[in-house]
Design a protein around this motif. Structure first.
Motif, PDB file in Angstrom:
ATOM      1  N   VAL A   1      20.279  54.780 -14.533  1.00 59.67           N
ATOM      2  CA  VAL A   1      19.106  55.636 -14.332  1.00 59.67           C
ATOM      3  C   VAL A   1      19.237  56.374 -13.008  1.00 59.67           C
ATOM      4  N   ASP A   2      18.322  57.293 -12.779  1.00 60.62           N
ATOM      5  CA  ASP A   2      18.393  58.161 -11.613  1.00 60.62           C
ATOM      6  C   ASP A   2      18.066  57.458 -10.301  1.00 60.62           C
ATOM      7  N   HIS A   3      18.615  57.993  -9.251  1.00 61.25           N
ATOM      8  CA  HIS A   3      18.242  57.642  -7.885  1.00 61.25           C
ATOM      9  C   HIS A   3      16.781  58.029  -7.655  1.00 61.25           C
ATOM     10  N   GLU A   4      16.131  57.324  -6.732  1.00 67.50           N
ATOM     11  CA  GLU A   4      14.716  57.633  -6.479  1.00 67.50           C
ATOM     12  C   GLU A   4      14.503  59.039  -5.919  1.00 67.50           C
ATOM     13  N   ASP A   5      15.568  59.660  -5.378  1.00 65.81           N
ATOM     14  CA  ASP A   5      15.448  61.014  -4.843  1.00 65.81           C
ATOM     15  C   ASP A   5      15.785  62.081  -5.876  1.00 65.81           C
ATOM     16  N   GLY A   6      16.045  61.666  -7.115  1.00 67.72           N
ATOM     17  CA  GLY A   6      16.257  62.650  -8.163  1.00 67.72           C
ATOM     18  C   GLY A   6      17.655  62.650  -8.740  1.00 67.72           C
ATOM     19  N   PRO A   7      17.869  63.505  -9.740  1.00 65.11           N
ATOM     20  CA  PRO A   7      19.121  63.484 -10.505  1.00 65.11           C
ATOM     21  C   PRO A   7      20.325  64.070  -9.786  1.00 65.11           C
ATOM     22  N   LEU A   8      20.119  64.776  -8.688  1.00 61.10           N
ATOM     23  CA  LEU A   8      21.245  65.425  -8.024  1.00 61.10           C
ATOM     24  C   LEU A   8      21.999  64.497  -7.075  1.00 61.10           C
ATOM     25  N   GLU A   9      21.495  63.275  -6.889  1.00 62.68           N
ATOM     26  CA  GLU A   9      22.188  62.303  -6.039  1.00 62.68           C
ATOM     27  C   GLU A   9      23.318  61.644  -6.815  1.00 62.68           C
ATOM     28  N   ARG A  10      24.473  61.522  -6.170  1.00 59.19           N
ATOM     29  CA  ARG A  10      25.598  60.840  -6.838  1.00 59.19           C
ATOM     30  C   ARG A  10      25.320  59.348  -7.002  1.00 59.19           C
ATOM     31  N   GLU A  11      24.611  58.757  -6.053  1.00 60.85           N
ATOM     32  CA  GLU A  11      24.262  57.353  -6.203  1.00 60.85           C
ATOM     33  C   GLU A  11      23.252  57.209  -7.340  1.00 60.85           C
ATOM     34  N   LYS A  12      23.536  56.291  -8.243  1.00 62.13           N
ATOM     35  CA  LYS A  12      22.636  56.002  -9.356  1.00 62.13           C
ATOM     36  C   LYS A  12      22.265  54.526  -9.323  1.00 62.13           C
ATOM     37  N   LEU A  13      21.420  54.142 -10.254  1.00 63.02           N
ATOM     38  CA  LEU A  13      21.014  52.743 -10.371  1.00 63.02           C
ATOM     39  C   LEU A  13      21.317  52.254 -11.777  1.00 63.02           C
ATOM     40  N   LEU A  14      21.742  51.025 -11.852  1.00 64.00           N
ATOM     41  CA  LEU A  14      21.916  50.383 -13.151  1.00 64.00           C
ATOM     42  C   LEU A  14      20.914  49.245 -13.253  1.00 64.00           C
ATOM     43  N   PHE A  15      20.036  49.350 -14.234  1.00 70.37           N
ATOM     44  CA  PHE A  15      19.089  48.287 -14.530  1.00 70.37           C
ATOM     45  C   PHE A  15      19.607  47.529 -15.746  1.00 70.37           C
ATOM     46  N   ALA A  16      19.623  46.210 -15.656  1.00 72.69           N
ATOM     47  CA  ALA A  16      20.171  45.421 -16.753  1.00 72.69           C
ATOM     48  C   ALA A  16      19.371  44.148 -16.948  1.00 72.69           C
ATOM     49  N   VAL A  17      19.475  43.603 -18.132  1.00 75.96           N
ATOM     50  CA  VAL A  17      18.856  42.330 -18.470  1.00 75.96           C
ATOM     51  C   VAL A  17      19.891  41.481 -19.195  1.00 75.96           C
ATOM     52  N   LYS A  18      20.047  40.246 -18.751  1.00 77.67           N
ATOM     53  CA  LYS A  18      20.926  39.302 -19.436  1.00 77.67           C
ATOM     54  C   LYS A  18      20.194  38.798 -20.672  1.00 77.67           C
ATOM     55  N   THR A  19      20.769  39.009 -21.831  1.00 81.71           N
ATOM     56  CA  THR A  19      20.090  38.613 -23.054  1.00 81.71           C
ATOM     57  C   THR A  19      20.054  37.092 -23.197  1.00 81.71           C
ATOM     58  N   TYR A  20      19.070  36.637 -23.922  1.00 81.45           N
ATOM     59  CA  TYR A  20      18.901  35.193 -24.120  1.00 81.45           C
ATOM     60  C   TYR A  20      19.921  34.676 -25.129  1.00 81.45           C
ATOM     61  N   TRP A  21      20.652  33.641 -24.733  1.00 82.46           N
ATOM     62  CA  TRP A  21      21.535  32.943 -25.666  1.00 82.46           C
ATOM     63  C   TRP A  21      21.834  31.568 -25.080  1.00 82.46           C
ATOM     64  N   THR A  22      22.161  30.625 -25.927  1.00 78.51           N
ATOM     65  CA  THR A  22      22.469  29.268 -25.477  1.00 78.51           C
ATOM     66  C   THR A  22      23.688  28.744 -26.239  1.00 78.51           C
ATOM     67  N   ALA A  23      24.180  27.620 -25.772  1.00 80.74           N
ATOM     68  CA  ALA A  23      25.204  26.915 -26.536  1.00 80.74           C
ATOM     69  C   ALA A  23      24.597  26.460 -27.864  1.00 80.74           C
ATOM     70  N   PRO A  24      25.400  26.314 -28.889  1.00 77.29           N
ATOM     71  CA  PRO A  24      24.861  25.823 -30.165  1.00 77.29           C
ATOM     72  C   PRO A  24      24.450  24.362 -30.041  1.00 77.29           C
ATOM     73  N   SER A  25      23.603  23.918 -30.937  1.00 85.19           N
ATOM     74  CA  SER A  25      23.211  22.518 -30.939  1.00 85.19           C
ATOM     75  C   SER A  25      24.414  21.655 -31.295  1.00 85.19           C
ATOM     76  N   SER A  26      24.347  20.407 -30.928  1.00 84.23           N
ATOM     77  CA  SER A  26      25.456  19.499 -31.213  1.00 84.23           C
ATOM     78  C   SER A  26      25.718  19.400 -32.710  1.00 84.23           C
ATOM     79  N   LYS A  27      24.702  19.632 -33.524  1.00 86.32           N
ATOM     80  CA  LYS A  27      24.860  19.570 -34.981  1.00 86.32           C
ATOM     81  C   LYS A  27      25.671  20.756 -35.496  1.00 86.32           C
ATOM     82  N   GLU A  28      25.521  21.915 -34.780  1.00 88.75           N
ATOM     83  CA  GLU A  28      26.202  23.122 -35.222  1.00 88.75           C
ATOM     84  C   GLU A  28      27.638  23.175 -34.728  1.00 88.75           C
ATOM     85  N   SER A  29      27.897  22.555 -33.563  1.00 82.52           N
ATOM     86  CA  SER A  29      29.218  22.668 -32.951  1.00 82.52           C
ATOM     87  C   SER A  29      30.235  21.760 -33.622  1.00 82.52           C
TER      88      SER A  29
END
Length: 652
Positions: free
Chosen positions: A624-652
């Motif tokens: 996404v854009d820098h807080e000073d607008g789109p003409l700045e070379r510095e940008k921001l990356l916003f991310a979220v780690k998705t939810y996941w877990t190891a499988p249950s012992s029954k599944e593994s």
């Protein structure tokens, strides 16, 4: 056949002569005006087109920013929100701006498609609590004397895991603060050892699908709150003069947990040992903690960092090895700061039988501690019931006079007392900055909290931080006020009380990010990288914030799933050509909780590479854009780690 009075045929290479046309002078003048008019019209059209194109870009960038974050927040927080976390102004949608370059030059200048995204698979469940630099198996290869084997011993690059550390099956988002102080899900930290080993000491209880922390401790059977009240009767914990603290051998960090309600911020640490879940429990509770031990290396903090240091039966041999460990506490303790000791050998006349030690042994231990404290010029402030408190001098003027007779330990030679990344502990006394009279506080007097946060730190006002002035500090404070405000408009979950608790700033500089979150129910671990050009961690502590040193070419001394939010300002640029970007991002993935957020600031070309890797980590990310607008070379990356877990012992 053209007559003499006929106008010659005009071509670009044959211009009419003034002698062949009666109106040639007028036409020549008219031609100049025409050319000028045409030039003006061309320029005007070009400028109008430029404005229209620029506005179109700005509009696309703006709508892309909002739609990007809408995608991140609505897709990746299903268990937290049922409505969009964006403001209503962010509801417009548009095609997303594509920053990626779809082709690159191959061999011989041929055009080749971009590399495909490298998918990082899940690690085996046995790595669920993997701490690379405190791996119990690796530690056994090192010297057991003085607990050296429990220090940081990191794997070689060839040993780095290239997979994603799994959360245990059934992992749930932690309880919200302040409820998390007292409760944690069993599935998140599936260890019952402490509920058995510390059952009579009321550290922790197992109740169905969760743990409860009653606030007890070995030396505070009435609870940490009552124990802190007892300390408060001996020294002032209410006037803001004590803000930062360190707890050595912290257990499950109940002391630090209950200090938070008194506006005192403590770092708690303990080694990864047989009670392997101690620090993990502390972090799950939402309390600042690190894996660590006092052994042969300095603690990873600057000199004069803490207002108060604490040990409650932490089992550290304070009087041994020529007082080395107390000498290190002296280095990190602020002038006028307090060291608090409860447990052996304090009040040994009452407890010696229960401690299963002889009276002579305990008496000798306390005598050694008292001797080391005097050699450091500490004053025995008070000893009452189970608690003893010493105070470090405000300066070393009087101490230098006393040490003319006794030079043990000697004063350290000229050195950098703030250098503390893999730095050997020295058995010499770290000299305090020079003062002109005994009434002066060495290094400068600090404001009381909360004024301390925004006051010019003494290290800056005294000119001891290279290249950082009072004006620099003020501008940085304003900059981060604006940046954090922008972050909250992009991802408004940052402003939702209780959504996040544990935060990490990977390149904190002066602590501006943390300072602008101080009114929220969060805490920030501020990192000053070992490779940073300027060591600013002392400034961060003088502001009443906490942090540590770290090289991001190595793993952090913490458990997986430690932090809710990771902030990284130009971290990848700092480590360019030092270590692999992939390894840094894998470490971020290790210490980030499922559904935790990342905010990265960097050059757009760097973030394009980052995004390709985060796609392979199964993060939901957008540039996404820098807080000073789109003409700045510095940008921001916003991310979220998705939810996941190891499988249950029954599944593994």
């Amino acid at each position: 056949m053209a007559g003499s009075n006929q106008t010659p045929y005009y071509t670009p290479t044959s211009k009419p002569s003034s002698t062949t046309h009666p109106f040639s002078s007028w036409k020549k003048l008219n031609l100049y005006y025409s050319l000028a008019a045409i030039t003006f019209l061309c320029c005007a059209c070009y400028y109008a087109g430029y404005l229209q194109h620029s506005n179109s870009i700005a509009l696309r960038l703006t709508t892309t920013t909002t739609s990007n974050i809408a995608s991140v927040t609505t897709n990746c927080f299903p268990s937290q929100n049922t409505t969009s976390p964006l403001s209503s102004s962010s509801s417009s949608s548009s095609s997303q701006l594509d920053f990626t370059s779809h082709h690159s030059a191959g061999e011989n200048g041929a055009v080749a498609p971009d590399d495909t995204v490298k998918i990082h698979p899940p690690c085996d469940i046995k790595y669920s609590e993997y701490t690379p630099c405190e791996d119990p198996k690796r530690s056994l290869k090192f010297n057991r004397d003085r607990l050296i084997y429990r220090e940081r011993h990191c794997p070689e690059q060839s040993e780095f895991l290239k997979c994603r550390i799994p959360a245990p099956y059934g992992y749930k988002n932690p309880f919200k603060w302040p409820l998390s102080r007292d409760l944690a899900w069993y599935a998140n930290v599936p260890h019952k050892e402490l509920t058995v080993e510390k059952a009579v000491q009321n550290w922790i209880r197992f109740e169905g699908d969760r743990f409860r922390f009653p606030g007890g401790g070995t030396m505070f059977p009435n609870g940490a709150d009552a124990y802190i009240d007892d300390i408060g009767k001996l020294i002032n914990l209410k006037d803001g003069s004590i803000r930062t603290a360190i707890d050595t051998g912290c257990g499950v960090a109940s002391w630090g947990a209950y200090l938070l309600s008194r506006n005192i911020l403590a770092i708690s640490f303990a080694p990864r040992d047989t009670h392997e879940a101690q620090v993990q429990f502390a972090l799950e509770r939402g309390v600042p903690a690190l894996i660590g031990v006092i052994a042969s290396k300095r603690l990873p903090y600057p000199s004069r960092a803490f207002d108060m240091a604490h040990c409650s039966r932490c089992l550290i041999p304070w009087g041994e090895y020529d007082g080395t460990y107390l000498i290190e506490v002296d280095r990190v303790l602020r002038p006028g700061g307090y060291w608090i000791l409860s447990g052996p050998p304090i009040r040994w006349r009452k407890y010696w039988k229960g401690w299963e030690r002889t009276r002579a042994d305990l008496n000798a231990e306390q005598t050694k501690i008292e001797k080391v404290a005097r050699s450091l010029c500490w004053k025995k402030f008070v000893e009452k019931d189970d608690i003893a408190i010493w105070q470090k001098p405000y300066n070393h003027l009087h101490c230098k006079e006393l040490r003319k007779a006794s030079k043990n330990p000697p004063m350290c030679p000229a050195q950098d007392p703030d250098r503390a990344w893999y730095t050997e502990i020295e058995t010499c006394l770290t000299p305090l900055p020079e003062v002109s009279s005994e009434e002066n506080v060495a290094g400068g007097q600090l404001e009381k909290w909360p004024k301390r946060l925004h006051a010019i730190p003494p290290r800056i006002s005294r000119g001891t931080v290279n290249g950082v002035t009072s004006d620099t500090f003020k501008k940085d404070s304003q900059l981060w006020k604006r940046r954090v405000s922008y972050y909250k408009t992009v991802n408004n979950q940052l402003g939702q009380l209780g959504r996040y608790r544990n935060m990490l700033d990977m390149n904190a500089y002066l602590g501006g990010f943390a300072a602008n979150l101080v009114d929220d129910p969060v805490w920030v671990m501020n990192i000053v990288p070992a490779e940073a050009k300027v060591n600013t961690l002392g400034v961060i502590y003088e502001r009443g914030l906490i942090g540590t040193y770290q090289s991001w070419c190595e793993a952090m001394s913490t458990y997986p799933r430690t932090y809710d939010v990771i902030h990284a300002d130009a971290v990848l640029t700092l480590y360019k050509d030092r270590c692999e970007m992939e390894d840094i991002l894998l470490e971020m993935d290790r210490i980030l909780r499922p559904e935790g957020s990342v905010i990265m600031r960097d050059d757009v070309d760097t973030l394009i590479k980052v995004k390709r890797i985060t796609d392979g980590l199964n993060w939901d990310s957008q540039i996404v854009d820098h807080e000073d607008g789109p003409l700045e070379r510095e940008k921001l990356l916003f991310a979220v780690k998705t939810y996941w877990t190891a499988p249950s012992s029954k599944e593994s």
